[in-house]
Design a protein around this motif. Structure first.
Motif, PDB file in Angstrom:
ATOM      1  N   VAL A  18       1.236  10.921  -0.361  1.00  0.00           N
ATOM      2  CA  VAL A  18       2.269  10.080   0.294  1.00  0.00           C
ATOM      3  C   VAL A  18       1.818   8.776  -0.255  1.00  0.00           C
ATOM      4  N   CYS A  19       2.829   8.044  -0.630  1.00  0.00           N
ATOM      5  CA  CYS A  19       2.676   6.504  -0.972  1.00  0.00           C
ATOM      6  C   CYS A  19       2.650   5.762   0.292  1.00  0.00           C
ATOM      7  N   ARG A  20       1.772   4.769   0.301  1.00  0.00           N
ATOM      8  CA  ARG A  20       1.533   4.053   1.605  1.00  0.00           C
ATOM      9  C   ARG A  20       1.216   2.554   1.169  1.00  0.00           C
ATOM     10  N   GLY A  25       6.115   3.185   3.571  1.00  0.00           N
ATOM     11  CA  GLY A  25       5.368   2.947   5.074  1.00  0.00           C
ATOM     12  C   GLY A  25       5.322   1.802   5.662  1.00  0.00           C
ATOM     13  N   SER A  26       6.354   0.788   5.109  1.00  0.00           N
ATOM     14  CA  SER A  26       6.545  -0.482   5.558  1.00  0.00           C
ATOM     15  C   SER A  26       7.509  -0.429   6.795  1.00  0.00           C
ATOM     16  N   ALA A  27       7.193  -0.707   8.068  1.00  0.00           N
ATOM     17  CA  ALA A  27       8.269  -0.960   9.020  1.00  0.00           C
ATOM     18  C   ALA A  27       9.267  -2.110   8.766  1.00  0.00           C
ATOM     19  N   ARG A  28       8.557  -3.209   8.012  1.00  0.00           N
ATOM     20  CA  ARG A  28       9.533  -4.309   7.554  1.00  0.00           C
ATOM     21  C   ARG A  28      10.488  -3.932   6.585  1.00  0.00           C
ATOM     22  N   LYS A  29      10.026  -2.963   5.646  1.00  0.00           N
ATOM     23  CA  LYS A  29      11.437  -2.565   4.749  1.00  0.00           C
ATOM     24  C   LYS A  29      12.388  -1.566   5.403  1.00  0.00           C
ATOM     25  N   HIS A  30      11.417  -0.498   6.051  1.00  0.00           N
ATOM     26  CA  HIS A  30      12.444   0.519   6.890  1.00  0.00           C
ATOM     27  C   HIS A  30      12.006   0.722   8.316  1.00  0.00           C
ATOM     28  N   PRO A  31      12.671  -0.554   9.011  1.00  0.00           N
ATOM     29  CA  PRO A  31      12.212  -0.496  10.357  1.00  0.00           C
ATOM     30  C   PRO A  31      12.657   0.802  11.116  1.00  0.00           C
ATOM     31  N   GLY A  32      13.497   1.610  10.896  1.00  0.00           N
ATOM     32  CA  GLY A  32      14.040   2.893  11.620  1.00  0.00           C
ATOM     33  C   GLY A  32      13.007   3.899  11.364  1.00  0.00           C
ATOM     34  N   THR A  33      12.145   3.963  10.625  1.00  0.00           N
ATOM     35  CA  THR A  33      11.390   5.224  10.115  1.00  0.00           C
ATOM     36  C   THR A  33      10.083   5.143  10.715  1.00  0.00           C
ATOM     37  N   ASP A  34       9.768   6.112  11.216  1.00  0.00           N
ATOM     38  CA  ASP A  34       8.299   6.380  11.870  1.00  0.00           C
ATOM     39  C   ASP A  34       7.365   6.938  10.812  1.00  0.00           C
ATOM     40  N   HIS A  35       7.011   5.818  10.074  1.00  0.00           N
ATOM     41  CA  HIS A  35       5.907   6.002   9.101  1.00  0.00           C
ATOM     42  C   HIS A  35       4.853   6.809   9.459  1.00  0.00           C
ATOM     43  N   GLU A  36       4.054   6.165  10.747  1.00  0.00           N
ATOM     44  CA  GLU A  36       2.932   7.033  10.950  1.00  0.00           C
ATOM     45  C   GLU A  36       3.212   8.444  11.645  1.00  0.00           C
ATOM     46  N   GLY A  37       4.340   8.545  12.287  1.00  0.00           N
ATOM     47  CA  GLY A  37       4.793   9.764  12.475  1.00  0.00           C
ATOM     48  C   GLY A  37       4.947  10.978  11.334  1.00  0.00           C
ATOM     49  N   VAL A  55      -2.915  16.947   1.940  1.00  0.00           N
ATOM     50  CA  VAL A  55      -2.273  15.724   1.954  1.00  0.00           C
ATOM     51  C   VAL A  55      -3.185  14.628   1.776  1.00  0.00           C
ATOM     52  N   ARG A  56      -2.619  13.894   0.614  1.00  0.00           N
ATOM     53  CA  ARG A  56      -3.445  12.788   0.241  1.00  0.00           C
ATOM     54  C   ARG A  56      -2.569  11.283   0.489  1.00  0.00           C
ATOM     55  N   GLU A  57      -3.117  10.402   0.860  1.00  0.00           N
ATOM     56  CA  GLU A  57      -2.633   9.004   1.075  1.00  0.00           C
ATOM     57  C   GLU A  57      -2.964   8.141  -0.083  1.00  0.00           C
ATOM     58  N   SER A  58      -1.786   7.649  -0.790  1.00  0.00           N
ATOM     59  CA  SER A  58      -2.258   6.783  -1.983  1.00  0.00           C
ATOM     60  C   SER A  58      -1.514   5.133  -1.676  1.00  0.00           C
ATOM     61  N   ASP A  59      -2.066   4.147  -2.455  1.00  0.00           N
ATOM     62  CA  ASP A  59      -1.452   3.049  -2.494  1.00  0.00           C
ATOM     63  C   ASP A  59      -0.289   2.864  -3.422  1.00  0.00           C
ATOM     64  N   CYS A  60       0.362   1.960  -3.781  1.00  0.00           N
ATOM     65  CA  CYS A  60       1.570   1.780  -4.249  1.00  0.00           C
ATOM     66  C   CYS A  60       1.680   2.821  -5.523  1.00  0.00           C
ATOM     67  N   LEU A  61       2.564   3.942  -5.595  1.00  0.00           N
ATOM     68  CA  LEU A  61       2.777   4.599  -6.722  1.00  0.00           C
ATOM     69  C   LEU A  61       3.718   4.155  -7.619  1.00  0.00           C
ATOM     70  N   GLY A  62       4.569   3.155  -7.307  1.00  0.00           N
ATOM     71  CA  GLY A  62       5.544   2.633  -8.232  1.00  0.00           C
ATOM     72  C   GLY A  62       6.835   2.440  -7.903  1.00  0.00           C
ATOM     73  N   PRO A  63       7.645   3.499  -7.704  1.00  0.00           N
ATOM     74  CA  PRO A  63       8.935   3.201  -7.469  1.00  0.00           C
ATOM     75  C   PRO A  63       9.395   2.561  -6.310  1.00  0.00           C
ATOM     76  N   CYS A  64       9.110   1.486  -5.779  1.00  0.00           N
ATOM     77  CA  CYS A  64       9.454   0.635  -4.809  1.00  0.00           C
ATOM     78  C   CYS A  64      10.886   0.857  -4.319  1.00  0.00           C
ATOM     79  N   GLY A  65      12.044   0.823  -4.985  1.00  0.00           N
ATOM     80  CA  GLY A  65      13.064   0.873  -4.810  1.00  0.00           C
ATOM     81  C   GLY A  65      13.494   2.068  -4.172  1.00  0.00           C
ATOM     82  N   GLN A  66      12.646   3.149  -4.213  1.00  0.00           N
ATOM     83  CA  GLN A  66      12.979   4.508  -3.666  1.00  0.00           C
ATOM     84  C   GLN A  66      11.995   5.025  -2.582  1.00  0.00           C
ATOM     85  N   ALA A  67      11.545   3.767  -1.850  1.00  0.00           N
ATOM     86  CA  ALA A  67      10.559   3.893  -0.810  1.00  0.00           C
ATOM     87  C   ALA A  67      11.368   4.884   0.285  1.00  0.00           C
TER      88      ALA A  67
END
Length: 130
Positions: A18-20, A25-37, A55-67
């Motif tokens: 899971v990219c974070r 995982g950014s509320a600034r970019k996608h404010p209507g998504t419950d990222h933590e949920g 489940v593993r959490e990862s830093d940026c995987l690269g395709p930011c335009g498809q977050a």
């Protein structure tokens, strides 16, 4: 927080990465998504899977335009049969999480076909981008 036991590569289950990073995982970019949920639901499913899902959490995987991006890695057995990881983009609602969980419960890449909705959300891995 306890460290999960080290597993042999030969017995590795289907794994969700899971990219974070900067956008996922950014509320600034996608404010209507419950990222933590979302992450909590995926971790709960993994805990209930009897070892068939990690489940593993990862830093940026690269395709930011498809977050938000989740990489669905096949189990070791499916990988030995030729299965490859699937990159899923735009995981922004409960329906997308439901579809990912249904797919991995059915076996994931190389074992079960993904739901049609996930096929529409499949994105190329960054190394395969033009």
């Amino acid at each position: 927080m306890s460290t999960p036991p080290i597993r042999s590569f030969r017995t590795r289950p289907c794994t969700l990465v899971v990219c974070r990073g900067c956008c996922c995982g950014s509320a600034r970019k996608h404010p209507g998504t419950d990222h933590e949920g979302q992450l909590a639901r995926l971790r709960t499913a993994a805990a209930a899977s009897g070892g068939r899902l990690e489940v593993r959490e990862s830093d940026c995987l690269g395709p930011c335009g498809q977050a938000n991006v989740i990489v669905v890695q096949p189990s070791a057995e499916a990988r030995r049969r030729g299965a490859r990881a699937a990159w899923i983009g735009w995981v922004l609602d409960d329906g997308a999480v439901d579809d990912i969980l249904a797919w991995v419960r059915a076996g994931g890449p190389g074992v079960a076909e993904p739901p049609a909705t996930l096929e529409l959300q499949t994105i190329p891995a960054p190394a395969n981008r033009p």
